[in-house]
Write a protein that holds these residues in place. Structure first.
Motif, mmCIF file in Angstrom:
data_model
loop_
_atom_site.group_PDB
_atom_site.id
_atom_site.type_symbol
_atom_site.label_atom_id
_atom_site.label_comp_id
_atom_site.label_asym_id
_atom_site.label_seq_id
_atom_site.Cartn_x
_atom_site.Cartn_y
_atom_site.Cartn_z
ATOM 1 N N SER A 51 1.736 7.041 0.523
ATOM 2 C CA SER A 51 1.617 6.163 -0.681
ATOM 3 C C SER A 51 2.457 5.193 -0.897
ATOM 4 C CB SER A 51 2.704 7.446 -2.105
ATOM 5 O OG SER A 51 1.928 8.219 -2.200
ATOM 6 N N ALA A 52 3.561 5.066 -0.247
ATOM 7 C CA ALA A 52 3.964 3.818 -0.710
ATOM 8 C C ALA A 52 3.290 3.050 0.942
ATOM 9 C CB ALA A 52 5.454 3.941 0.216
ATOM 10 N N PHE A 53 3.029 3.156 2.404
ATOM 11 C CA PHE A 53 2.551 2.245 3.164
ATOM 12 C C PHE A 53 0.609 1.902 2.977
ATOM 13 C CE2 PHE A 53 5.885 3.415 4.856
ATOM 14 C CZ PHE A 53 6.864 3.082 4.955
ATOM 15 N N VAL A 54 0.728 3.105 1.789
ATOM 16 C CA VAL A 54 -1.095 3.003 1.401
ATOM 17 C C VAL A 54 -1.417 2.359 0.304
ATOM 18 C CG1 VAL A 54 -3.254 4.170 1.491
ATOM 19 C CG2 VAL A 54 -1.639 4.187 3.135
ATOM 20 N N TYR A 55 -0.524 3.196 -0.828
ATOM 21 C CA TYR A 55 -0.420 2.569 -1.604
ATOM 22 C C TYR A 55 -2.063 2.598 -2.776
ATOM 23 C CZ TYR A 55 0.090 -0.305 -5.572
ATOM 24 O OH TYR A 55 0.680 -0.625 -7.839
ATOM 25 N N GLY A 56 -3.430 3.253 -1.757
ATOM 26 C CA GLY A 56 -4.854 3.418 -2.532
ATOM 27 C C GLY A 56 -4.991 4.653 -2.768
ATOM 28 N N GLY A 57 -5.600 4.608 -4.497
ATOM 29 C CA GLY A 57 -5.700 6.008 -5.126
ATOM 30 C C GLY A 57 -6.803 6.733 -4.305
ATOM 31 N N SER A 58 -7.775 5.896 -4.422
ATOM 32 C CA SER A 58 -9.054 6.301 -4.039
ATOM 33 C C SER A 58 -8.939 7.211 -2.468
ATOM 34 C CB SER A 58 -10.068 4.993 -3.934
ATOM 35 O OG SER A 58 -9.422 4.058 -4.144
ATOM 36 N N ALA A 59 -8.174 5.727 -1.732
ATOM 37 C CA ALA A 59 -8.406 5.872 -0.251
ATOM 38 C C ALA A 59 -7.912 6.995 -0.225
ATOM 39 C CB ALA A 59 -7.578 4.174 0.443
ATOM 40 N N GLN A 60 -6.347 6.737 -0.453
ATOM 41 C CA GLN A 60 -5.688 8.065 -0.449
ATOM 42 C C GLN A 60 -6.439 9.375 -0.738
ATOM 43 O OE1 GLN A 60 -1.695 5.766 -1.626
ATOM 44 N NE2 GLN A 60 -1.296 8.219 -1.242
ATOM 45 N N LEU A 61 -7.202 9.792 -1.482
ATOM 46 C CA LEU A 61 -8.295 11.154 -1.514
ATOM 47 C C LEU A 61 -9.386 11.072 -0.851
ATOM 48 C CD1 LEU A 61 -8.121 10.244 -5.750
ATOM 49 C CD2 LEU A 61 -7.400 12.207 -4.201
ATOM 50 N N VAL A 62 -9.501 9.638 -0.597
ATOM 51 C CA VAL A 62 -11.038 9.725 0.281
ATOM 52 C C VAL A 62 -9.876 10.149 1.721
ATOM 53 C CG1 VAL A 62 -12.494 8.822 1.998
ATOM 54 C CG2 VAL A 62 -12.647 8.275 -0.009
ATOM 55 N N ALA A 63 -9.164 9.290 1.982
ATOM 56 C CA ALA A 63 -8.668 10.355 3.378
ATOM 57 C C ALA A 63 -8.128 12.090 3.814
ATOM 58 C CB ALA A 63 -7.183 9.208 4.032
ATOM 59 N N LEU A 64 -6.991 12.299 2.547
ATOM 60 C CA LEU A 64 -7.470 13.530 2.615
ATOM 61 C C LEU A 64 -8.474 14.752 2.485
ATOM 62 C CD1 LEU A 64 -4.928 15.701 2.490
ATOM 63 C CD2 LEU A 64 -5.633 15.261 -0.228
ATOM 64 N N ASP A 65 -9.608 13.514 2.005
ATOM 65 C CA ASP A 65 -10.486 14.889 1.385
ATOM 66 C C ASP A 65 -11.156 14.620 2.766
ATOM 67 O OD1 ASP A 65 -13.534 16.426 0.270
ATOM 68 O OD2 ASP A 65 -14.179 14.652 1.532
ATOM 69 N N GLN A 66 -10.849 14.171 4.112
ATOM 70 C CA GLN A 66 -11.651 14.196 5.398
ATOM 71 C C GLN A 66 -10.994 14.806 6.123
ATOM 72 O OE1 GLN A 66 -14.523 12.363 6.711
ATOM 73 N NE2 GLN A 66 -14.842 12.858 4.011
ATOM 74 N N LEU A 67 -9.351 14.273 5.973
ATOM 75 C CA LEU A 67 -8.309 15.474 6.904
ATOM 76 C C LEU A 67 -8.628 16.936 6.402
ATOM 77 C CD1 LEU A 67 -5.215 13.733 6.700
ATOM 78 C CD2 LEU A 67 -6.047 14.059 9.243
#
Length: 233
Positions: A51-67
Motif C-alpha cells: 500500500s505504501a510503495f505501490v499506492y495504486g488501488g486498482s493496480a494492487q487489486l489487479v496484482a492481487l487478482d493475478q496472484l
C-alpha cells in the motif's frame, strides 16, 4: 481564493479537506483489499509495504487478482505496473504545479499523483480555486494515509473470517474493482482507450486462455498508448 494569498500549510489543509469525499470512498475498498490480501496469504507487513510503495488501488487489486489466480509474482507485478502506466499520462496536467520545484518535491508530487488527486487539481482549476503543489500534496497525502490505514484494518479484521467464500467475499475483489470504474472515468475521450484495452484483454484471453494473465498487461499498455494518442499527451 487566490493561492497567492494563502500559506502552504493552509493549502495542504484545504487539499485534505477537499479530498475527504474521495478519501472516505477509497477507505471502503481499502478495507476490502486488506481483507482479501490476508485471505490470499499476505502478511500485515506485506499489505503495509504494498500500500505504501505501490499506492495504486486498482493496480494492487489487479496484482492481487493475478496472484490469487495462480500467476507468478512477475506477472502480477507487470500487470499492476502496466495498469499504473496511465499515471505517466495524467501527470502531464501537473506541469504548471511542478515547474521550478526542487527535484525531491517533483518526485513526491509524482508519487502522490493518482486519478483522485489529479481530478482534485482539475476541479480546483475549474472553480478558479487552488490548484497548487501544496494543494495537491495535502489531498494526495491524506488519501495515502487513509489507504495505508484502511488496508491494514482490513488485514486485521480478516483474522476473524476463516472462510471468506462462506460470506461471498471471494467475489468482493471483482465487485470492488467494478465499483472503482466510475471514478476512473474522465469523459468521452476515455471511450476509445477503454474499448481498445477491453477488446485486447477479451481477444487475448479467448485466443490464449493458458496465458490469460498477460492479457491484462497487453490491454493496459495498448489502452495507455491509445489514450496518449487521443489526448495528444
Amino acid at each position: 481564493m487566490s493561492q497567492d494569498d494563502i500559506s502552504p500549510i493552509a493549502e495542504i489543509l484545504l487539499g485534505a479537506r477537499d479530498m475527504l469525499p474521495m478519501t472516505l470512498a477509497a477507505s471502503t475498498y481499502g478495507i476490502a483489499f486488506g481483507l482479501l490480501a490476508t485471505q490470499s496469504g499476505f502478511s500485515l507487513l506485506q499489505i503495509l509495504s504494498m500500500s505504501a510503495f505501490v499506492y495504486g488501488g486498482s493496480a494492487q487489486l489487479v496484482a492481487l487478482d493475478q496472484l490469487v489466480a495462480g500467476a507468478g509474482v512477475g506477472a502480477a507485478v507487470l500487470a499492476g505496473a502496466a495498469l499504473n502506466m496511465r499515471v505517466l499520462l495524467i501527470t502531464a496536467s501537473m506541469r504548471d504545479a511542478m515547474v521550478g520545484r526542487p527535484w525531491w518535491q517533483v518526485l513526491m508530487g509524482v508519487y502522490l499523483a493518482t486519478d483522485a488527486s489529479i481530478a482534485l487539481m482539475q476541479t480546483g482549476k475549474s472553480r478558479r480555486a487552488l490548484s497548487s503543489y501544496w494543494y495537491l500534496f495535502g489531498g494526495g497525502t491524506s488519501l495515502l494515509i487513509a489507504w495505508i490505514f484502511t488496508t491494514s484494518i482490513g488485514g486485521i479484521l480478516s483474522k476473524g473470517i476463516p472462510d471468506p467464500t462462506r460470506f461471498g467475499l471471494d467475489f468482493a475483489l471483482v465487485a470492488v474493482f467494478v465499483a472503482m470504474l466510475p471514478g476512473l472515468w474522465r469523459g468521452r475521450a476515455d471511450i476509445l482507450p477503454w474499448i481498445v484495452a477491453g477488446g485486447t484483454v477479451l481477444t487475448f484471453a479467448t485466443m490464449f486462455p493458458a496465458q490469460s494473465s498477460w492479457a491484462l498487461i497487453l490491454g493496459a499498455v495498448l489502452g495507455g498508448v491509445t489514450a496518449g494518442v487521443v489526448r495528444g499527451d
